[in-house]
Write a protein that holds these residues in place. Sequence first.
Motif: not given
Length: 227
Positions: A180, A172, A175, A177
């Motif tokens: 998260d 995550l 990515q 994020k």
Amino acid sequence: MATHLDLEEQEQLDQLKAFWKQYGNLITWVLILALGGYAGWMGWSNWQREQSVKAGVLFEELEKAAQAGDVEKTVRVFGDMKERFGRTGYAQQSALLTAKLQHEKGQGEAARATLGWAAENASEDEYRTVARLRLAGLLLDEKKYDEALKQLDGASSKEFAGLVADRRGDVLLAQGKKDDAKAAYLQAWRAIEETVEYRRIVEAKLAALGAAPAEAPKADAFSGAGK
């Protein structure tokens, strides 16, 4: 008196004959099935022991080849292991060892295939989870994030829940994020025992994201990972 006893015995004998005539075949078949089942179970147990011994010998051969860095022989022996003893613990260990050597030798695709086999065919959940963890790591290195997360979704062994959440956080974060990722790392930190040194690494990841455990939100699970 003797005549009376003889008549009584004869009556019991006649009753026994009548009973056996009616139920004898059934009783015989039940006994045959029971004895056959016992013999089959003993034969199965002996066969399993024999298979385990043979698989152990083959695993030693694979281990020696892997230690020598002979990837061709390691893969060849692993293929034999899959074919002959694919449901044994030795096959599962062989898959992990073979994939490790393939990765070290730059055979990424082959390593993924080997781990994929273990993830789908290992008879024990723990081995399947370890295979998925390692496979997710390889996919992360190749920036195949969605595929990596998919592998982690299938990693269900409770014993490795903390490591699965930690690897999810890595994916995550890659990515972009961050929120998260923080939630995933927090879940990992809470799932890993305090006495396990790796917990400090997870704690460091949280601190680097400005979410040291003492300051982290209280939620036990993260949400929106795929958003």
